[in-house]
Scaffold this active site. Structure first.
Site, PDB file in Angstrom:
ATOM      1  CG  ASP A  17      -1.997  -1.091   1.089  1.00 57.00           C
ATOM      2  OD1 ASP A  17      -2.377  -1.436  -0.048  1.00 57.00           O
ATOM      3  OD2 ASP A  17      -2.424  -1.603   2.137  1.00 57.00           O
ATOM      4  NE  ARG A  74       0.636   2.781  14.197  1.00 51.36           N
ATOM      5  CZ  ARG A  74       1.290   1.686  13.815  1.00 51.36           C
ATOM      6  NH1 ARG A  74       2.602   1.625  13.962  1.00 51.36           N
ATOM      7  NH2 ARG A  74       0.650   0.678  13.271  1.00 51.36           N
ATOM      8  CG  ASP A  78      -2.449   2.159  14.241  1.00 47.88           C
ATOM      9  OD1 ASP A  78      -2.289   2.460  15.442  1.00 47.88           O
ATOM     10  OD2 ASP A  78      -2.284   1.009  13.799  1.00 47.88           O
ATOM     11  CB  SER A  98      -4.067  -6.403   9.294  1.00 51.09           C
ATOM     12  OG  SER A  98      -3.482  -5.197   9.711  1.00 51.09           O
TER      13      SER A  98
HETATM   14  N1  ARG Z   1      -5.838  -2.632  17.841  1.00 53.71           N
HETATM   15  C1  ARG Z   1      -4.513  -2.336  18.159  1.00 53.71           C
HETATM   16  C2  ARG Z   1      -4.357  -0.872  18.441  1.00 53.71           C
HETATM   17  O1  ARG Z   1      -5.191  -0.124  18.040  1.00 53.71           O
HETATM   18  C3  ARG Z   1      -3.528  -2.817  17.132  1.00 53.71           C
HETATM   19  C4  ARG Z   1      -3.610  -2.222  15.780  1.00 53.71           C
HETATM   20  C5  ARG Z   1      -2.454  -2.661  14.984  1.00 53.71           C
HETATM   21  N2  ARG Z   1      -2.596  -2.566  13.573  1.00 53.71           N
HETATM   22  C6  ARG Z   1      -2.618  -3.636  12.772  1.00 53.71           C
HETATM   23  N3  ARG Z   1      -2.652  -3.404  11.496  1.00 53.71           N
HETATM   24  N4  ARG Z   1      -2.650  -4.870  13.203  1.00 53.71           N
HETATM   25  O2  ARG Z   1      -3.429  -0.435  19.075  1.00 53.71           O
END
Ligand code: ARG
Length: 410
Positions: free
Chosen positions: A14, A95, A124, A175
């Protein structure tokens, strides 16, 4: 000069396609920035070269592993950061740090817009964009997937048509986001809440069902920070790496939850965070002997959940989060000493603690002769402590609402 965008570049499909896509749709040049937060996997130089091959005008790698360990994972350990009491904030912690490096790159390369590869459904995107603007209020943000309709099938077609040096055939059913503090796995068959995770979901942990021999570890803390393992001095980064290895081999830190995302969706998440979960267990045990009880209760009940919610909900740089950081830092003044833990078959069990700054007093606690506790003082204490209960019970009796003391007949 052509307008410049800084892109959070992962090296995946992506974000690789996003470089050309943003040129086509917005006429902008891309500076690709990849931040190493201990995600492992592909070589960072290979990722950098791929960004250039996909058309980035600049590509830049930031090694932020030590910074992530020291400035992000350690404060989270001190705060016992666990969202909804279970998730050690793996992605949520990374992040704001990635955003910081992106903003620094934007200043350095004269970019006006920030871009990331998040969809419109997750946390995110919020964490990136709130972090960008809390560090540099003038920056604009764009998400090619969310704002420029760069769907997966579009990405595959674009990459093939433009012969981009990126795999389009390999289909990963999950993912995944991973770093030093742990690993997050979602989507695919896990979206059916009844489906148990299969073995291929896990990577940081061995199956706890096939446990090897138990591993005993001694972790030394100074002011809430682990500084040595089994007597060997280490940096925060080394401690986390070592604990990931040893706790991971014991299958510690596998987590399967349904969590509440910031945007309102409930989602199924699998995490594995062996080092983080083992360290959190040890840290909590040391706090239990070194924190004064009201401070401990207030921290556990009020501050830790609030801190974790703020970090999960994209408020890393917020004023309240900073105030709570100051509270947490103050509580860690005496959290120094050793914790001994046995790690085995998915569990880290504390079996020894020692601290110069402990509030545990053997002479007060012992049931042996020679204790220094004045048992007579307990009598008066209980009389006063129970006073209001006694008054309330008498009042209940007066209004016919007293507790029935007769045994119920069969
Ligand atoms: N749900 C978790 C969070 O918001 C993990 C998100 C991680 N992203 C992923 N693409 N698996 O912190």
């Amino acid at each position: 000069m052509t307008e410049r965008v800084v892109l959070a570049y992962s090296g995946g499909l992506d974000t690789s396609v996003a470089i050309g896509w943003m040129k086509d749709k917005l006429g902008v040049d891309t500076i690709a920035v990849s931040v190493d937060v201990g995600q492992g996997g592909e070589d960072m130089d290979v990722i950098r070269q791929r960004a250039l091959d996909c058309g980035a005008v600049e590509a830049y790698i930031a090694d932020a592993k030590d910074e992530f360990a020291t400035e992000y994972c350690m404060p989270s350990l001190q705060a016992n950061g666990l969202y909804q009491g279970q998730y050690p904030l793996v992605s949520a912690l990374s992040r704001p740090l990635i955003a910081k490096h992106l903003v620094m790159a934007a200043k350095q390369f004269g970019a006006t817009t920030m871009a990331h590869g998040c969809t419109g459904k997750g946390n995110d995107q919020v964490r990136f964009e709130v972090s960008f603007t809390s560090l540099a209020p003038d920056l604009k943000c764009v998400s090619p997937i969310r704002d420029l309709s760069l769907q997966r099938d579009v990405s595959i077609a674009y990459a093939e048509e433009h012969h981009l040096p990126i795999e389009t055939t390999k289909h990963n059913p999950f993912s995944i986001d991973q770093n030093l503090w742990g690993r997050a796995i979602e989507t695919g068959f896990l979206e059916d809440l009844w489906n148990a995770p299969t073995k291929d979901v896990y990577n940081y942990t061995d199956d706890p069902a096939f446990a090897g021999i138990p591993d005993e570890v001694v972790i030394t803390f100074e002011k809430g920070i682990p500084v040595a393992i089994d007597g060997v001095k280490m940096t925060p980064l080394q401690v986390i790496q070592e604990m990931n290895r040893r706790a991971g081999a014991q299958g510690i830190g596998r987590i399967d939850v349904v969590e509440d995302r910031l945007i309102g969706i409930k989602s199924r998440e699998i995490y594995e965070a062996p080092g983080a979960m083992a360290l959190l267990t040890a840290h909590q045990a040391l706090e239990a002997v070194t924190l004064e009880r009201m401070q401990l209760r207030y921290k556990r009940q009020m501050v830790e959940p609030a801190w974790s919610d703020l970090v999960y909900e994209a408020q890393w740089n917020s004023p309240l989060k900073k105030s709570l950081d100051a509270f947490v830092a103050h509580t860690q003044e005496y959290v120094s000493g050793d914790i001994r833990m046995e790690m085995h078959a998915g569990r880290a069990v504390v079996n020894g603690r020692r601290s110069e700054a402990s509030l545990y007093d053997f002479k007060l606690a012992t049931y042996d002769s020679g204790d220094s506790f004045n048992q007579g003082a307990a009598r008066g204490f209980i009389e006063l402590y129970g006073l209001q209960s006694k008054l309330a019970a008498a009042r209940d009796g007066k209004y016919g609402k007293g507790i029935t003391l007769q045994a119920s007949s069969l």
